[in-house]
Every structure is written in C-alpha cells, then in structure tokens.
Design a protein around this motif. Structure first.
Motif, PDB file in Angstrom:
ATOM      1  N   VAL A  40       0.821  -1.211   0.000  1.00 44.27           N
ATOM      2  CA  VAL A  40       0.000   0.000   0.000  1.00 44.27           C
ATOM      3  C   VAL A  40       0.859   1.267   0.000  1.00 44.27           C
ATOM      4  CG1 VAL A  40      -0.282   0.249   2.518  1.00 44.27           C
ATOM      5  CG2 VAL A  40      -2.109   0.983   0.977  1.00 44.27           C
ATOM      6  N   THR A  41       2.019   1.226   0.637  1.00 48.21           N
ATOM      7  CA  THR A  41       2.851   2.435   0.652  1.00 48.21           C
ATOM      8  C   THR A  41       3.545   2.675  -0.686  1.00 48.21           C
ATOM      9  OG1 THR A  41       4.613   1.152   1.725  1.00 48.21           O
ATOM     10  CG2 THR A  41       3.250   2.538   3.145  1.00 48.21           C
ATOM     11  N   VAL A  42       3.851   1.614  -1.422  1.00 49.47           N
ATOM     12  CA  VAL A  42       4.387   1.818  -2.775  1.00 49.47           C
ATOM     13  C   VAL A  42       3.364   2.544  -3.627  1.00 49.47           C
ATOM     14  CG1 VAL A  42       4.994   0.638  -4.928  1.00 49.47           C
ATOM     15  CG2 VAL A  42       6.087  -0.048  -2.788  1.00 49.47           C
ATOM     16  N   GLU A  43       2.097   2.137  -3.540  1.00 52.23           N
ATOM     17  CA  GLU A  43       1.036   2.817  -4.285  1.00 52.23           C
ATOM     18  C   GLU A  43       0.871   4.259  -3.812  1.00 52.23           C
ATOM     19  OE1 GLU A  43      -0.666   1.732  -6.949  1.00 52.23           O
ATOM     20  OE2 GLU A  43       0.772   0.090  -6.836  1.00 52.23           O
ATOM     21  N   LEU A  44       0.941   4.458  -2.516  1.00 51.47           N
ATOM     22  CA  LEU A  44       0.822   5.796  -1.950  1.00 51.47           C
ATOM     23  C   LEU A  44       1.935   6.717  -2.444  1.00 51.47           C
ATOM     24  CD1 LEU A  44      -0.379   7.780   0.207  1.00 51.47           C
ATOM     25  CD2 LEU A  44       1.157   6.689   1.861  1.00 51.47           C
ATOM     26  N   LEU A  45       3.160   6.236  -2.399  1.00 51.17           N
ATOM     27  CA  LEU A  45       4.316   7.057  -2.763  1.00 51.17           C
ATOM     28  C   LEU A  45       4.410   7.314  -4.267  1.00 51.17           C
ATOM     29  CD1 LEU A  45       6.864   5.337  -0.357  1.00 51.17           C
ATOM     30  CD2 LEU A  45       5.990   7.677  -0.141  1.00 51.17           C
ATOM     31  N   SER A  46       3.706   6.501  -5.047  1.00 54.98           N
ATOM     32  CA  SER A  46       3.766   6.656  -6.507  1.00 54.98           C
ATOM     33  C   SER A  46       3.225   8.000  -6.969  1.00 54.98           C
ATOM     34  CB  SER A  46       2.964   5.532  -7.181  1.00 54.98           C
ATOM     35  OG  SER A  46       3.534   4.279  -6.909  1.00 54.98           O
ATOM     36  N   ASN A  47       2.345   8.590  -6.155  1.00 52.74           N
ATOM     37  CA  ASN A  47       1.710   9.851  -6.565  1.00 52.74           C
ATOM     38  C   ASN A  47       2.054  11.019  -5.653  1.00 52.74           C
ATOM     39  OD1 ASN A  47       0.097   8.682  -8.771  1.00 52.74           O
ATOM     40  ND2 ASN A  47      -0.915   7.567  -7.106  1.00 52.74           N
ATOM     41  N   LEU A  48       3.173  10.891  -4.927  1.00 56.32           N
ATOM     42  CA  LEU A  48       3.567  11.957  -4.017  1.00 56.32           C
ATOM     43  C   LEU A  48       4.988  12.419  -4.323  1.00 56.32           C
ATOM     44  CD1 LEU A  48       2.191  10.498  -0.653  1.00 56.32           C
ATOM     45  CD2 LEU A  48       1.233  12.395  -1.963  1.00 56.32           C
ATOM     46  N   PRO A  49       5.267  13.708  -4.143  1.00 52.60           N
ATOM     47  CA  PRO A  49       6.580  14.265  -4.512  1.00 52.60           C
ATOM     48  C   PRO A  49       7.615  14.135  -3.397  1.00 52.60           C
ATOM     49  CG  PRO A  49       5.159  16.037  -3.799  1.00 52.60           C
ATOM     50  CD  PRO A  49       4.333  14.774  -3.697  1.00 52.60           C
ATOM     51  N   PHE A  50       7.707  12.949  -2.782  1.00 54.14           N
ATOM     52  CA  PHE A  50       8.612  12.757  -1.664  1.00 54.14           C
ATOM     53  C   PHE A  50       9.679  11.715  -1.998  1.00 54.14           C
ATOM     54  CE2 PHE A  50       4.467  13.545   0.719  1.00 54.14           C
ATOM     55  CZ  PHE A  50       4.693  14.916   0.813  1.00 54.14           C
ATOM     56  N   GLN A  51      10.725  11.731  -1.202  1.00 55.04           N
ATOM     57  CA  GLN A  51      11.685  10.636  -1.193  1.00 55.04           C
ATOM     58  C   GLN A  51      11.248   9.627  -0.123  1.00 55.04           C
ATOM     59  OE1 GLN A  51      16.021  12.257  -1.567  1.00 55.04           O
ATOM     60  NE2 GLN A  51      14.918  13.630  -0.204  1.00 55.04           N
ATOM     61  N   SER A  52      11.758   8.433  -0.232  1.00 59.16           N
ATOM     62  CA  SER A  52      11.411   7.454   0.784  1.00 59.16           C
ATOM     63  C   SER A  52      12.610   6.610   1.166  1.00 59.16           C
ATOM     64  CB  SER A  52      10.270   6.547   0.304  1.00 59.16           C
ATOM     65  OG  SER A  52      10.648   5.889  -0.883  1.00 59.16           O
ATOM     66  N   ILE A  53      12.562   6.112   2.400  1.00 64.73           N
ATOM     67  CA  ILE A  53      13.456   5.058   2.881  1.00 64.73           C
ATOM     68  C   ILE A  53      12.538   3.896   3.205  1.00 64.73           C
ATOM     69  CG2 ILE A  53      15.139   4.357   4.608  1.00 64.73           C
ATOM     70  CD1 ILE A  53      15.621   7.358   5.170  1.00 64.73           C
ATOM     71  N   HIS A  54      12.739   2.771   2.552  1.00 62.85           N
ATOM     72  CA  HIS A  54      11.800   1.657   2.686  1.00 62.85           C
ATOM     73  C   HIS A  54      12.540   0.408   3.166  1.00 62.85           C
ATOM     74  CE1 HIS A  54       7.729   0.225   0.969  1.00 62.85           C
ATOM     75  NE2 HIS A  54       8.150  -0.658   1.845  1.00 62.85           N
ATOM     76  N   VAL A  55      12.198  -0.044   4.363  1.00 64.87           N
ATOM     77  CA  VAL A  55      12.786  -1.270   4.922  1.00 64.87           C
ATOM     78  C   VAL A  55      11.729  -2.360   4.800  1.00 64.87           C
ATOM     79  CG1 VAL A  55      13.921  -2.333   6.898  1.00 64.87           C
ATOM     80  CG2 VAL A  55      14.139   0.132   6.519  1.00 64.87           C
ATOM     81  N   THR A  56      11.967  -3.333   3.930  1.00 61.90           N
ATOM     82  CA  THR A  56      10.926  -4.252   3.490  1.00 61.90           C
ATOM     83  C   THR A  56      10.836  -5.559   4.258  1.00 61.90           C
ATOM     84  OG1 THR A  56      12.397  -5.384   1.928  1.00 61.90           O
ATOM     85  CG2 THR A  56      11.262  -3.400   1.136  1.00 61.90           C
ATOM     86  N   GLY A  57      11.914  -5.981   4.921  1.00 59.63           N
ATOM     87  CA  GLY A  57      12.014  -7.355   5.397  1.00 59.63           C
ATOM     88  C   GLY A  57      12.577  -8.216   4.281  1.00 59.63           C
ATOM     89  N   ASP A  58      13.224  -9.314   4.654  1.00 57.66           N
ATOM     90  CA  ASP A  58      13.934 -10.142   3.668  1.00 57.66           C
ATOM     91  C   ASP A  58      13.030 -10.706   2.586  1.00 57.66           C
ATOM     92  OD1 ASP A  58      16.390  -9.746   4.877  1.00 57.66           O
ATOM     93  OD2 ASP A  58      16.216 -11.516   6.151  1.00 57.66           O
ATOM     94  N   ARG A  59      11.870 -11.225   2.971  1.00 62.92           N
ATOM     95  CA  ARG A  59      11.029 -11.944   2.018  1.00 62.92           C
ATOM     96  C   ARG A  59      10.472 -11.057   0.918  1.00 62.92           C
ATOM     97  NH1 ARG A  59       7.227 -15.023   6.291  1.00 62.92           N
ATOM     98  NH2 ARG A  59       7.561 -13.027   7.312  1.00 62.92           N
ATOM     99  N   ASP A  60      10.187  -9.809   1.243  1.00 67.35           N
ATOM    100  CA  ASP A  60       9.521  -8.924   0.280  1.00 67.35           C
ATOM    101  C   ASP A  60      10.487  -8.007  -0.457  1.00 67.35           C
ATOM    102  OD1 ASP A  60       6.987  -8.711  -0.743  1.00 67.35           O
ATOM    103  OD2 ASP A  60       6.355  -7.095   0.591  1.00 67.35           O
ATOM    104  N   PHE A  61      11.763  -8.098  -0.129  1.00 65.42           N
ATOM    105  CA  PHE A  61      12.731  -7.161  -0.704  1.00 65.42           C
ATOM    106  C   PHE A  61      12.793  -7.196  -2.237  1.00 65.42           C
ATOM    107  CE2 PHE A  61      17.139  -6.337  -2.141  1.00 65.42           C
ATOM    108  CZ  PHE A  61      17.203  -4.974  -1.862  1.00 65.42           C
ATOM    109  N   PRO A  62      12.934  -8.364  -2.881  1.00 62.19           N
ATOM    110  CA  PRO A  62      13.033  -8.365  -4.352  1.00 62.19           C
ATOM    111  C   PRO A  62      11.811  -7.739  -5.020  1.00 62.19           C
ATOM    112  CG  PRO A  62      13.693 -10.487  -3.464  1.00 62.19           C
ATOM    113  CD  PRO A  62      13.080  -9.731  -2.334  1.00 62.19           C
ATOM    114  N   ARG A  63      10.623  -8.059  -4.508  1.00 63.56           N
ATOM    115  CA  ARG A  63       9.394  -7.520  -5.104  1.00 63.56           C
ATOM    116  C   ARG A  63       9.319  -6.002  -4.974  1.00 63.56           C
ATOM    117  NH1 ARG A  63       4.001  -6.251  -3.637  1.00 63.56           N
ATOM    118  NH2 ARG A  63       4.509  -6.476  -1.424  1.00 63.56           N
TER     119      ARG A  63
END
Length: 351
Positions: free
Chosen positions: A204-227
């Motif tokens: 949900v945060t990837v979708e949220l950030l797609s339309n906002l003019p911000f930078q992000s730091i995203h810590v995903t956890g090991d399992r979801d990192f590649p996706r």
C-alpha cells in the motif's frame, strides 16, 4: 552486591529491551546473567549479549493445542527447576514477559529472590499477568497498561533502548540524508514493518508514494525485498530500499515522518527522535495490543492511527498530508512519550 538476572525473548519485542538493560548494567559493572530460550530470537543473536547467558528449553503455551500446552508446561517446570541452582535469594530478577522468561519468574518466586516485571506493550503478556501478584514492582511503557495491574506496584519507566539507537541524535537531518545518498532538500518518508517486514504495508505504501513528490526510505524485510525493489524501479520512485537496516537511528534522523506498525520498541525509538508517525497496527497482534499502543501516541498528538482494514491509499494520503502540514506539533506530541532514561529508572526502582 546483588546480582541481576534478566530474561526476555522468544521475539525481538521481548528480547531487545532485555538486551538494552543487560548492556546498561554490564557497562556499570553489575554482575548480570541473561536467561533465554534456545527456541527464541535471543539464541540466534546470543553474540550480542555482553554477559553470561543461560538458555533453556521452553515453548509457547498461548494459542496452541491442549497437548502442546501440556508439553510447554512440563518444560517450564523442568527449566524452572534447572534455574534454581543458579539463583540466590538476594538476587534481583527482571522479567520482560513472553514464554521464554516464565521459568525465571517461577524460579525466582520459589527461591524467594526479588522479582520485577517489565511490560513493553499496552496490553500485558500472559506471562506478566500470571506473575504480577508475586512481583515486587511492575515497570510499564504505556499508561494503558496500568489498568491490568495493582496500581501500588506500577512504575512508569518507559522502554529500555540500546545506546547505539541514540548515537545519531546529534546528527543533522542533512548529514543523515547525505550518508544515505538522498537529496537534502526534499521530504523523506520512512516505511518499515518490523523485523519481519509487512507485505500489506509494503504494497500500500508503494502505491501511496507513486503519486507523491517525496523521497522514501523503505525497509521491506527479507522476504519482500526483491518484489518491492522491482516496484521502485518500475514506478521510478525516489528513495532507497533495504531488506533490513542495522542502524535505525540513522534512518529516523534522516526522515520527516514514518509509516509503520505499532510495536513498543518502534514507537519508543520514534519518540526519542521526535519522528511523528502514521501507524497501521498489525491486526493479528495478541489482544490487539498494537492498536492500543498507537492510540496512546495519537492521544498525545504524536501520530495518526489507521486500522489495516481501513488503510486505503486515499485514507493514508489524507493522514500523511495532515501530519506533514503541522509536522512540528506532531513531533512535539510524540516526544512527550520519550523516556530516554528507562534503564536508570528501572535500576533505581530495584534499589
């Protein structure tokens, strides 16, 4: 001089505060023994422990079938008996809850050692509820916890945090961003879901950030990192993506706002850095404790809580924009929760 026996484990939420107190005591030359479980996270991270350690065979007894409960109780009894030869009546035991720390609690009661509890979350663990009547004092992190314990025993100490978490407090936001390869003049949103990550939150945060003019730091956890890494590439999002990050203080210092779950350690660390948050509590947390954790910060004016089932992109965007429009006030609100001297408060309460 009394020895300290510290126990907390099974999960990181119990282990890391116990580790923080252990480090604090050892640094001040107090004889300290850590007690944990061979099944818990504490065993895999035992190299972090600065003290002597005893690891027992213990198992969870909440939320399992009746035959597994019986199995767990047998091991609790055996482990408690094993601990008796390590405990003296003049010792001080501090139990941080969870199945891994129940043997120390039981053995301390049997031996007549002084027993203290620490409850990390707003809704107490079964272990701490079970031991509360036999403990001398109960240290709490959240005001909400007080309703579950005899009030004359409760001391609000806050949650112990390892010193390394705080080492970036003096760093400027610009310096922190430069270390991470981020632009210094654009707002930064920090997204993290706890030690195991959180697939829903990541999506949900990837979708949220797609339309906002911000930078992000995203810590995903090991399992979801590649996706998530691939989604950042596809959507051309501005920011950095990590599977795990050991130095969370640097990320807090670089950020303007966090979007995260509502574990007690995360909330405490955010409060120490004055970083307001948009909380999406983990919906399957025991007794819904993450929701009550987050609501206490919301009531202090330090963040906004959105239930996962209500966490649409639009609702999250509204909450995020509300916090950023008055960020200084939200920052001051979450700072009200901070108790940076939690270890000192616990120690003084045992004397």
């Amino acid at each position: 001089m009394s020895r300290f026996l510290i126990s907390g484990g099974g999960t990181g939420g119990h282990f890391f505060p116990a580790l923080a107190l252990t480090e604090w005591l050892v640094k001040r030359n107090y004889k300290t023994i850590f007690v944990g479980s061979v099944r818990g996270i504490e065993f895999s991270l035992k190299e972090l422990l600065p003290s002597e350690a005893i690891f027992l065979t213990s198992y969870p007894f909440v939320g399992v079938a009746w035959h597994r409960k019986l199995y767990a109780l047998v091991h609790i009894a055996v482990s408690s008996l094993r601990l008796l030869r390590h405990i003296e009546s003049r010792d001080i035991s501090v139990v941080f809850g969870g199945y891994a720390s129940l043997p120390l609690g039981v053995a301390s009661v049997v031996r007549g050692a002084r027993l203290f509890l620490h409850e990390q979350n707003s809704v107490p663990s079964r272990t701490n509820r079970l031991l509360s009547n036999r403990s001398e004092k109960i240290f709490v992190t959240f005001e909400y916890s007080k309703k579950f314990f005899p009030l004359h025993k409760v001391v609000k100490t806050g949650l112990p945090v390892r010193e390394q978490i705080l080492r970036h407090l003096s760093l400027s936001k610009e310096e922190a961003r430069e270390k991470l390869g981020l632009m210094t003049d654009k707002p930064v949103i920090l997204v993290f879901g706890g030690s195991q990550g959180a697939q829903f939150l990541n999506t949900v945060t990837v979708e949220l950030l797609s339309n906002l003019p911000f930078q992000s730091i995203h810590v995903t956890g090991d399992r979801d990192f590649p996706r998530v890494k691939e989604l950042y590439r596809e959507k051309k999002l501005r920011g950095v993506v990590f599977s795990f990050f050991h130095d969370m203080g640097l990320l807090y210092r670089a950020s303007d706002l966090a979007i995260c779950r509502a574990g007690a350690s995360s909330i405490t660390e955010l409060s120490l850095y004055g970083l307001p948050a948009l909380f999406v509590p983990y919906p399957h947390a025991a007794d819904d404790h993450q929701f009550y954790n987050a609501k206490e910060i919301e009531d202090l004016g330090g963040g906004i809580t959105v239930r996962q089932q209500e966490a649409t992109v639009e609702k999250l965007r509204e909450a995020l924009e509300k916090i950023l429009s008055d960020r200084d006030r939200y920052s001051e609100g979450i700072r009200k929760f901070a108790l940076p001297d939690a270890c000192e408060r616990i120690f003084q309460s045992t004397q």
